[in-house]
Design a protein around this motif. Sequence first.
Motif, PDB file in Angstrom:
ATOM      1  N   SER A 252      29.759  14.370  19.397  1.00 22.02           N
ATOM      2  CA  SER A 252      30.093  15.403  20.393  1.00 22.02           C
ATOM      3  C   SER A 252      30.497  16.712  19.717  1.00 22.02           C
ATOM      4  O   SER A 252      30.024  17.788  20.073  1.00 22.02           O
ATOM      5  CB  SER A 252      31.235  14.904  21.288  1.00 22.02           C
ATOM      6  OG  SER A 252      31.704  15.936  22.129  1.00 22.02           O
ATOM      7  N   GLN A 253      31.375  16.608  18.733  1.00 21.34           N
ATOM      8  CA  GLN A 253      31.835  17.820  18.043  1.00 21.34           C
ATOM      9  C   GLN A 253      30.692  18.552  17.373  1.00 21.34           C
ATOM     10  O   GLN A 253      30.572  19.777  17.482  1.00 21.34           O
ATOM     11  CB  GLN A 253      32.911  17.468  17.016  1.00 21.34           C
ATOM     12  CG  GLN A 253      33.440  18.693  16.273  1.00 21.34           C
ATOM     13  CD  GLN A 253      34.566  18.351  15.312  1.00 21.34           C
ATOM     14  OE1 GLN A 253      34.914  17.184  15.128  1.00 21.34           O
ATOM     15  NE2 GLN A 253      35.147  19.370  14.693  1.00 21.34           N
ATOM     16  N   SER A 254      29.843  17.809  16.689  1.00 22.43           N
ATOM     17  CA  SER A 254      28.737  18.466  15.980  1.00 22.43           C
ATOM     18  C   SER A 254      27.785  19.141  16.967  1.00 22.43           C
ATOM     19  O   SER A 254      27.242  20.216  16.679  1.00 22.43           O
ATOM     20  CB  SER A 254      27.987  17.459  15.114  1.00 22.43           C
ATOM     21  OG  SER A 254      27.381  16.440  15.902  1.00 22.43           O
ATOM     22  N   PHE A 255      27.612  18.544  18.136  1.00 26.07           N
ATOM     23  CA  PHE A 255      26.722  19.140  19.129  1.00 26.07           C
ATOM     24  C   PHE A 255      27.327  20.407  19.718  1.00 26.07           C
ATOM     25  O   PHE A 255      26.662  21.447  19.816  1.00 26.07           O
ATOM     26  CB  PHE A 255      26.416  18.138  20.241  1.00 26.07           C
ATOM     27  CG  PHE A 255      25.568  18.721  21.340  1.00 26.07           C
ATOM     28  CD1 PHE A 255      24.277  19.161  21.084  1.00 26.07           C
ATOM     29  CD2 PHE A 255      26.070  18.858  22.627  1.00 26.07           C
ATOM     30  CE1 PHE A 255      23.497  19.723  22.092  1.00 26.07           C
ATOM     31  CE2 PHE A 255      25.296  19.411  23.643  1.00 26.07           C
ATOM     32  CZ  PHE A 255      24.008  19.847  23.371  1.00 26.07           C
ATOM     33  N   VAL A 256      28.586  20.341  20.123  1.00 29.78           N
ATOM     34  CA  VAL A 256      29.239  21.514  20.719  1.00 29.78           C
ATOM     35  C   VAL A 256      29.249  22.669  19.727  1.00 29.78           C
ATOM     36  O   VAL A 256      28.978  23.824  20.082  1.00 29.78           O
ATOM     37  CB  VAL A 256      30.669  21.155  21.182  1.00 29.78           C
ATOM     38  CG1 VAL A 256      31.438  22.408  21.594  1.00 29.78           C
ATOM     39  CG2 VAL A 256      30.620  20.159  22.337  1.00 29.78           C
ATOM     40  N   GLU A 257      29.548  22.376  18.476  1.00 30.00           N
ATOM     41  CA  GLU A 257      29.571  23.432  17.463  1.00 30.00           C
ATOM     42  C   GLU A 257      28.161  23.929  17.151  1.00 30.00           C
ATOM     43  O   GLU A 257      27.983  25.114  16.826  1.00 30.00           O
ATOM     44  CB  GLU A 257      30.270  22.915  16.201  1.00 30.00           C
ATOM     45  CG  GLU A 257      31.764  22.682  16.443  1.00 30.00           C
ATOM     46  CD  GLU A 257      32.480  22.070  15.246  1.00 30.00           C
ATOM     47  OE1 GLU A 257      31.791  21.683  14.271  1.00 30.00           O
ATOM     48  OE2 GLU A 257      33.733  21.974  15.296  1.00 30.00           O
ATOM     49  N   THR A 262      33.492  26.176  20.533  1.00 27.92           N
ATOM     50  CA  THR A 262      34.605  25.457  19.922  1.00 27.92           C
ATOM     51  C   THR A 262      34.805  24.140  20.663  1.00 27.92           C
ATOM     52  O   THR A 262      34.890  24.121  21.890  1.00 27.92           O
ATOM     53  CB  THR A 262      35.894  26.298  20.000  1.00 27.92           C
ATOM     54  OG1 THR A 262      35.703  27.521  19.275  1.00 27.92           O
ATOM     55  CG2 THR A 262      37.075  25.545  19.399  1.00 27.92           C
ATOM     56  N   TRP A 263      34.884  23.053  19.932  1.00 30.18           N
ATOM     57  CA  TRP A 263      34.977  21.718  20.530  1.00 30.18           C
ATOM     58  C   TRP A 263      36.368  21.457  21.073  1.00 30.18           C
ATOM     59  O   TRP A 263      37.369  21.705  20.411  1.00 30.18           O
ATOM     60  CB  TRP A 263      34.621  20.675  19.470  1.00 30.18           C
ATOM     61  CG  TRP A 263      34.596  19.256  19.952  1.00 30.18           C
ATOM     62  CD1 TRP A 263      33.845  18.740  20.956  1.00 30.18           C
ATOM     63  CD2 TRP A 263      35.345  18.162  19.395  1.00 30.18           C
ATOM     64  NE1 TRP A 263      34.058  17.376  21.072  1.00 30.18           N
ATOM     65  CE2 TRP A 263      34.981  16.993  20.121  1.00 30.18           C
ATOM     66  CE3 TRP A 263      36.264  18.040  18.358  1.00 30.18           C
ATOM     67  CZ2 TRP A 263      35.517  15.736  19.849  1.00 30.18           C
ATOM     68  CZ3 TRP A 263      36.795  16.787  18.078  1.00 30.18           C
ATOM     69  CH2 TRP A 263      36.426  15.654  18.821  1.00 30.18           C
ATOM     70  N   ASN A 264      36.435  20.951  22.296  1.00 30.41           N
ATOM     71  CA  ASN A 264      37.697  20.520  22.903  1.00 30.41           C
ATOM     72  C   ASN A 264      37.718  18.995  22.871  1.00 30.41           C
ATOM     73  O   ASN A 264      36.933  18.354  23.567  1.00 30.41           O
ATOM     74  CB  ASN A 264      37.801  21.021  24.343  1.00 30.41           C
ATOM     75  CG  ASN A 264      39.174  20.760  24.951  1.00 30.41           C
ATOM     76  OD1 ASN A 264      39.938  19.939  24.448  1.00 30.41           O
ATOM     77  ND2 ASN A 264      39.485  21.442  26.037  1.00 30.41           N
ATOM     78  N   PRO A 265      38.601  18.375  22.085  1.00 27.99           N
ATOM     79  CA  PRO A 265      38.556  16.923  21.900  1.00 27.99           C
ATOM     80  C   PRO A 265      39.207  16.113  23.009  1.00 27.99           C
ATOM     81  O   PRO A 265      38.955  14.913  23.120  1.00 27.99           O
ATOM     82  CB  PRO A 265      39.318  16.721  20.581  1.00 27.99           C
ATOM     83  CG  PRO A 265      40.301  17.849  20.556  1.00 27.99           C
ATOM     84  CD  PRO A 265      39.610  19.007  21.204  1.00 27.99           C
TER      85      PRO A 265
END
Length: 484
Positions: A252-257, A262-265
């Motif tokens: 998820s983080q790699s996709f959002v970035e 900015t990734w919201n966890p």
Amino acid sequence: MPSTTPTPVTDRVILADANPPIALGALDGRYRRAVAPLVDHLSEAALNRERLHVEVEWLIHLTDQQVVPGAARLSENEKGYLRAIVSDFGAAGVAELAEIERQTVHDVKAVEYFIKRRIAAAPGFLGEETVLPSVSELVHFACTSEDINNLSYALMVQGAVRQVWLPAAEALVEQIAAMAREHADVPMLSRTHGQPATPTTVGKELAVLAHRLRRQTRRVAAAEYLGKLNGATGTYGAHLAAVPGADWPAVSQSFVEHLGLTWNPLTTQIESHDWQAELYADVARFNRILHNLATDVWTYISLGFFTQIPVPGATGSSTMPHKVNPIRFENAEANLEISNALLDTLAATLVTSRMQRDLTDSSTQRNIGTAFGHSLLAIDNVARGLTALAVSEPTLLEDLDHNWEVLGEAIQSAMRAAGVAGVPGMENPYERLKELTRGHRVTGPEMREFVGTLGLPADVTARLQAMTPATYTGIASTLVERYL
């Protein structure tokens, strides 16, 4: 007694049936020219284009990273075919998507089906050997609608701010700053509480506003745009059920970035929208400072400090031919107030959601474009209004020459300094100047005569007697040069 109820008009053309359709709102009608660039970012069609973009990139990301076992890798031609779904999305695509949505009665599901149609047609363009049909079910994989929507809105707002609103705002600030530098040395009587006060310069007062506005544009330029992709209630439940071996937060983080966000966890079903509230507060603050500029310039025009350059052929009044009205600044005031009403509502509403999800944010966010549109329209009006202004130095000098009493501040301050230095006879300086000047008009000769009776050192007396309201501007021009 005869009826006072007006007879309904029944023989008028129904404007709602006109083709092409007539705009209901001013932004899409009268003011379309000024706000049209926002259509590419904040319209309903732009929202659907970003949804397509997010869905396509999610599919490509899953296959590139080999997240789902057995999923085929895509060739560059196949990725290009998918991305062309987004880049080619125009009037025909808008119409087709609308037709699908009428069947699904769900906007995001319609986007999924739109993409799947294109994937099903891929062999006709790429050849029968294409693997795209085999990964069709990775479209919208493990996603809830809000996974797509929050990322789409973040990209939309980011594009609108960085490509349209911020460049316009920064250009206006530089226009104001250029005027400040041009008129840095032009003296002007200040007014505090509407009354004559310490003189300043035109440039210094414009510099204050430019400095304030520039601070807000810097804040807007530094804004974060957050996004999430974690499923129906933010737990990656469907993701883990389908592919338990994947590190889904990392995916998820790699996709959002990858999307430039900015990734919201940690979220519920929705991304919390706090970043939107922060951004809209900064834009609203810029608007309020610009509103302050518009009202101040309007007042300076009414005092004759600024004159307006007439536009050939334009009419200021339907009955008074002499008038050149400050309509650009009045228009800006109105649009800034409307923009802020919407921005304040957006900021207040979007940060609250009942438990894990309600739909108030969905309806509210559809007004983001209107909020930015009214702000952009105001920026355009102020820029055009400032271009048509000229400083009336004779009026400014006349105003200063009628208010010699403002030198009372300088004289009593010099007396205080002399008294501290041991010069006798400097008692009660404020009270002595108050008796001379408060509520009285004082001429230049009267002020110079009064200074000559105070017993100040000769050099101080000469300096004060040479001073005029037009020269009592401190280091106003230097402040413009140094800090703007």
